[in-house]
Write an enzyme that holds these catalytic residues in place. Structure first.
Site, mmCIF file in Angstrom:
data_model
loop_
_atom_site.group_PDB
_atom_site.id
_atom_site.type_symbol
_atom_site.label_atom_id
_atom_site.label_comp_id
_atom_site.label_asym_id
_atom_site.label_seq_id
_atom_site.Cartn_x
_atom_site.Cartn_y
_atom_site.Cartn_z
ATOM 1 N N GLU A 254 0.894 -1.180 0.000
ATOM 2 C CA GLU A 254 0.000 0.000 0.000
ATOM 3 C C GLU A 254 0.920 1.214 0.000
ATOM 4 O O GLU A 254 1.535 1.529 1.020
ATOM 5 C CB GLU A 254 -0.871 -0.004 1.259
ATOM 6 C CG GLU A 254 -1.855 -1.148 1.321
ATOM 7 C CD GLU A 254 -3.029 -0.990 0.375
ATOM 8 O OE1 GLU A 254 -3.234 0.120 -0.154
ATOM 9 O OE2 GLU A 254 -3.721 -1.989 0.140
ATOM 10 N N CYS A 288 -2.612 8.993 2.539
ATOM 11 C CA CYS A 288 -2.267 8.465 1.218
ATOM 12 C C CYS A 288 -3.358 8.746 0.190
ATOM 13 O O CYS A 288 -3.082 8.887 -0.990
ATOM 14 C CB CYS A 288 -1.986 6.978 1.304
ATOM 15 S SG CYS A 288 -3.345 6.088 2.063
HETATM 16 P P1 NAP Z 1 8.334 5.102 4.638
HETATM 17 O O1 NAP Z 1 9.524 5.941 4.812
HETATM 18 O O2 NAP Z 1 8.290 4.159 3.499
HETATM 19 O O3 NAP Z 1 8.122 4.361 6.037
HETATM 20 C C1 NAP Z 1 7.059 3.488 6.277
HETATM 21 C C2 NAP Z 1 7.526 2.335 7.139
HETATM 22 O O4 NAP Z 1 8.581 1.657 6.476
HETATM 23 C C3 NAP Z 1 8.096 2.757 8.502
HETATM 24 O O5 NAP Z 1 7.791 1.765 9.451
HETATM 25 C C4 NAP Z 1 9.584 2.794 8.231
HETATM 26 O O6 NAP Z 1 10.368 2.575 9.383
HETATM 27 C C5 NAP Z 1 9.721 1.614 7.295
HETATM 28 N N1 NAP Z 1 10.912 1.675 6.432
HETATM 29 C C6 NAP Z 1 11.653 2.759 6.099
HETATM 30 N N2 NAP Z 1 12.669 2.386 5.298
HETATM 31 C C7 NAP Z 1 12.565 1.050 5.137
HETATM 32 C C8 NAP Z 1 13.328 0.085 4.423
HETATM 33 N N3 NAP Z 1 14.384 0.423 3.723
HETATM 34 N N4 NAP Z 1 12.921 -1.210 4.467
HETATM 35 C C9 NAP Z 1 11.833 -1.558 5.164
HETATM 36 N N5 NAP Z 1 11.084 -0.692 5.877
HETATM 37 C C10 NAP Z 1 11.425 0.592 5.847
HETATM 38 O O7 NAP Z 1 7.013 5.948 4.482
HETATM 39 P P2 NAP Z 1 6.679 7.344 5.112
HETATM 40 O O8 NAP Z 1 7.254 8.360 4.222
HETATM 41 O O9 NAP Z 1 6.993 7.378 6.545
HETATM 42 O O10 NAP Z 1 5.081 7.295 4.965
HETATM 43 C C11 NAP Z 1 4.408 8.023 4.063
HETATM 44 C C12 NAP Z 1 4.175 7.248 2.769
HETATM 45 O O11 NAP Z 1 3.297 6.171 3.043
HETATM 46 C C13 NAP Z 1 3.462 8.102 1.737
HETATM 47 O O12 NAP Z 1 4.015 7.868 0.475
HETATM 48 C C14 NAP Z 1 2.039 7.587 1.798
HETATM 49 O O13 NAP Z 1 1.276 7.826 0.653
HETATM 50 C C15 NAP Z 1 2.243 6.154 2.089
HETATM 51 N N6 NAP Z 1 1.029 5.587 2.670
HETATM 52 C C16 NAP Z 1 0.284 4.733 1.904
HETATM 53 C C17 NAP Z 1 -0.910 4.229 2.398
HETATM 54 C C18 NAP Z 1 -1.761 3.290 1.591
HETATM 55 O O14 NAP Z 1 -2.634 2.647 2.178
HETATM 56 N N7 NAP Z 1 -1.570 3.180 0.295
HETATM 57 C C19 NAP Z 1 -1.339 4.605 3.670
HETATM 58 C C20 NAP Z 1 -0.556 5.484 4.391
HETATM 59 C C21 NAP Z 1 0.633 5.961 3.891
HETATM 60 P P3 NAP Z 1 11.004 3.780 10.220
HETATM 61 O O15 NAP Z 1 9.864 4.610 10.689
HETATM 62 O O16 NAP Z 1 11.713 3.092 11.323
HETATM 63 O O17 NAP Z 1 11.899 4.518 9.281
#
Ligand code: NAP
Length: 485
Positions: A254, A288
Site C-alpha cells: 500500500e 495516502c
Molecule cells: P516510509 O519511509 O516508506 O516508512 C514506512 C515504514 O517503512 C516505517 O515503518 C519505516 O520505518 C519503514 N521503512 C523505512 N525504510 C525502510 C526500508 N528500507 N525497508 C523496510 N522498511 C522501511 O514511508 P513514510 O514516508 O513514513 O510514509 C508516508 C508514505 O506512506 C506516503 O508515500 C504515503 O502515501 C504512504 N502511505 C500509503 C498508504 C496506503 O494505504 N496506500 C497509507 C498510508 C501511507 P522507520 O519509521 O523506522 O523509518
C-alpha cells in the site's frame, strides 16, 4: 507542562512478553506539537526480529488449527477493548503523531470496526467444489493460511494501518510480527495491550520497534516469513519488491498516492469547496488518499476557490489535545521543509498563494504549517507530480471531460480519485476512465472496513480490507480426488 501519556508499556512484545531490545537501546518519541520527548521506548535490531519470527513460527501450528470461530473471539474482544479505551488510545496517538483528538478517536473507532469485521469475515474463508469433466474425479479448493507475516506500517495512521494487517492475518490463521514507524510506536503498543487483554495466545502477534533495515532484512531473509505486508512510500515498496523476489515471498504493498479531486459545473461549488477543505486538511494532508490536485470546471472555479480559501483560513491550527483544534502540527520538521520546498518551487514557476504558504509564526514550538491554497500553477510545478503529503491545495481549472481524465491520470500513482457531479453519465464515465483503485463519487472519505482499499500503478499491489483483504493472507489449495470402483 507536558501532558500525561495514557499508554503504559514502553517495550517490545515478543513471545507473549514485554521485553527490552537485545542491545538495551532506546528511542525517544517526540510530540510534534511541543517538540518534547514524551517517552523512551525499546529500540530493537535484527536479533529481536529473529526472536519474534521464531515465536510467530512456533505459535503458527496451534493458531491455524483453531477454528475461525475461536480466532474470532480474540479479534472481537480486541475491538471491544479498543472502543472502551478509545479516549486513551486517541490521546496517545495525538501526542505522538499530532492529529487532533477527534480525528485520532475516529481512527481508533474505524480500527475497532476493522477488527470486528475481520472476526466475522474469517468465518467465510470458503473453498469451492468444482464440477468435474472426468466422472471418476472430484475437484475442490480449500483455503490455507499463508504462514508467518511481517507487517511494516507508517506513522500517519499508526493504528488503522496496522489493524488492516493484524486483523485479517489473525482471522486467516496466520501469525504476525509487526514493525511500527519509529516516530509513532506508542499507538501500536496500545493496540497490543488490547490484544493481550483479549486473550491473544503467546507468539501469535509480536511487535518489534526498531531499525527498519534490520527488521526488514530479517523478514526478507528468514524462510519462516512467508508474506510481507507493507504500507509506506513507493520508494521503499519498490525496494521490498526486489528483495522479496529471492524467496518468492507473498507481498502486499500500500504505497503513495496523488489523488485528483474533480468538480464538474453542475456541482454546487460552495458545498463541494467545504467538503474539499475537510478532505484536504484532515491529518494535515498526510493521508495516502488525500486529494492533492484539485481540477475545478472553469465555470465554477472562481467561486469554489473563494470558498475554499475562506474555509482554509478559518481552520483552527494548534495542539491536537486542545479544544476546537481541527489541524494539528505536521509530524516532523523535515516534513515542514519538504512542504516549503514544493510551495517555493510552484511560486517560482508562477503560482499564486491565496492563503498560507509557510510555517506558522504563531507558535514558538511545534511543526505547524499554515493550511495553504494555491492557484495559477504551471504544468511543470513539482507539486503536480511529487506526492505532497502536506496541507496544500493546488487548484487548477478544466473545461472538457476527456481532458480532465487525461490530466488526472497523468501521474505514476493510482490510489484514489474524487469526482463531484450530479450527472450519472458523467459519474460513470469518470469511474471507468480514472486510473485509481478507490473512487469517491461525491464522497470525500470513502474508506470503510467492508470495501477494498488499494492502488493501481505505482500506488501498490493487492488490496486491504474487504474480502480481498482476507484473501491476501490465504493460499488456495486445489484438491483433486479419484473415486474407487
Ligand atoms: P516510509 O519511509 O516508506 O516508512 C514506512 C515504514 O517503512 C516505517 O515503518 C519505516 O520505518 C519503514 N521503512 C523505512 N525504510 C525502510 C526500508 N528500507 N525497508 C523496510 N522498511 C522501511 O514511508 P513514510 O514516508 O513514513 O510514509 C508516508 C508514505 O506512506 C506516503 O508515500 C504515503 O502515501 C504512504 N502511505 C500509503 C498508504 C496506503 O494505504 N496506500 C497509507 C498510508 C501511507 P522507520 O519509521 O523506522 O523509518
Amino acid at each position: 507542562m507536558s501532558a500525561t501519556l495514557p499508554v503504559k508499556n514502553r517495550q517490545l512484545y515478543i513471545d507473549g512478553a514485554w521485553c527490552d531490545s537485545s542491545t538495551g537501546k532506546k528511542l525517544g518519541v517526540i510530540n510534534p506539537a511541543t517538540e518534547e520527548t514524551i517517552a523512551e521506548v525499546s529500540f530493537g535490531n535484527r536479533a529481536d526480529a529473529a526472536r519474534a519470527v521464531a515465536a510467530a513460527s512456533a505459535a503458527l501450528p496451534a493458531w491455524m488449527k483453531l477454528t475461525a470461530y475461536d480466532r474470532a473471539k480474540v479479534l472481537k474482544k480486541t475491538a471491544d477493548l479498543m472502543r472502551e479505551r478509545a479516549d486513551a488510545l486517541a490521546r496517545t496517538m495525538t501526542m505522538e503523531q499530532g492529529k487532533p483528538l477527534v480525528e485520532a478517536k475516529g481512527e481508533v473507532m474505524h480500527s475497532a470496526d476493522t477488527f470486528e469485521w475481520f472476526a466475522e469475515e474469517g468465518k467465510r474463508a470458503y473453498g469451492q467444489v468444482i464440477p468435474q469433466t472426468n466422472p471418476a474425479k472430484r475437484h475442490m479448493t480449500i483455503k490455507h493460511p499463508v504462514g508467518v507475516v511481517g507487517a511494516i506500517g507508517p506513522w500517519n495512521f499508526p493504528i488503522t494501518l496496522q489493524a488492516r494487517k493484524i486483523a485479517p492475518a489473525l482471522a486467516a490463521g496466520c501469525t504476525i510480527v509487526c514493525k511500527p514507524a519509529s516516530q509513532t510506536p506508542l499507538s501500536l503498543i496500545g493496540v497490543f495491550e488490547c490484544l493481550i487483554d483479549a486473550g491473544l495466545p503467546k507468539g501469535v502477534a509480536n511487535m518489534v520497534i526498531g531499525s527498519a533495515n534490520e527488521i526488514s532484512d530479517e523478514f526478507m531473509q528468514n524462510e519462516a516469513v512467508r508474506k510481507i505486508s507493507f504500507t509506506g512510500s513507493t520508494a521503499v515498496g519498490k525496494q521490498l519488491m526486489k528483495q522479496a523476489a529471492d524467496q518468492v515471498k507473498r507481498l502486499s504493498l500500500e504505497l503513495g498516492g496523488h489523488a485528483p479531486f474533480i468538480v464538474f459545473p453542475d456541482a454546487d461549488p460552495e458545498v463541494v469547496a467545504k467538503a474539499a477543505v475537510l478532505g484536504k486538511f484532515r491529518n494535515n494532508g498526510q493521508v495516502c488518499i488525500s486529494p492533492s490536485r484539485f481540477f475545478v470546471h472553469k465555470d465554477i472555479e472562481k467561486r469554489f476557490t473563494e470558498v475554499a480559501v475562506a474555509e482554509a483560513k478559518n481552520l483552527k491550527l494548534g495542539n491536537g489535545l486542545d479544544e476546537g483544534v481541527v489541524v494539528g502540527p505536521m509530524f516532523e520538521k523535515k516534513a515542514l521543509e519538504g512542504t516549503q520546498a514544493l510551495i517555493d518551487d510552484a511560486k517560482g514557476k508562477g503560482a499564486k498563494i491565496l492563503t498560507g504558504g509557510g510555517k506558522s509564526t504563531r507558535f514558538e514550538r511545534g511543526y505547524f504549517f499554515e493550511p495553504t491554497v494555491l492557484s495559477g500553477l504551471s504544468q511543470d510545478a513539482r507539486i503536480l507530480t511529487d506526492e505532497p503529503f502536506a496541507p496544500v491545495m493546488p487548484v487548477l481549472d478544466f473545461s472538457k471531460l476527456d481532458d480532465v481524465i487525461a490530466a488526472a491520470n497523468n501521474t505514476k500513482y493510482g490510489l484514489a480519485a474524487y469526482v463531484f457531479t450530479n450527472d450519472l453519465s458523467v459519474a460513470w464515465r469518470m469511474a471507468e476512465g480514472l486510473e485509481a483503485g478507490i473512487i469517491g463519487l461525491n464522497d470525500p472519505v470513502p474508506a470503510t472496513p467492508q470495501c477494498p482499499f488499494g492502488g493501481m500503478k505505482e500506488s501498490g499491489m493487492g488490496r486491504e480490507l474487504a474480502h480481498e483483504g482476507l484473501e491476501a493472507y490465504l493460499e488456495t489449495k486445489y484438491v483433486s480426488m479419484m473415486l474407487r470402483g
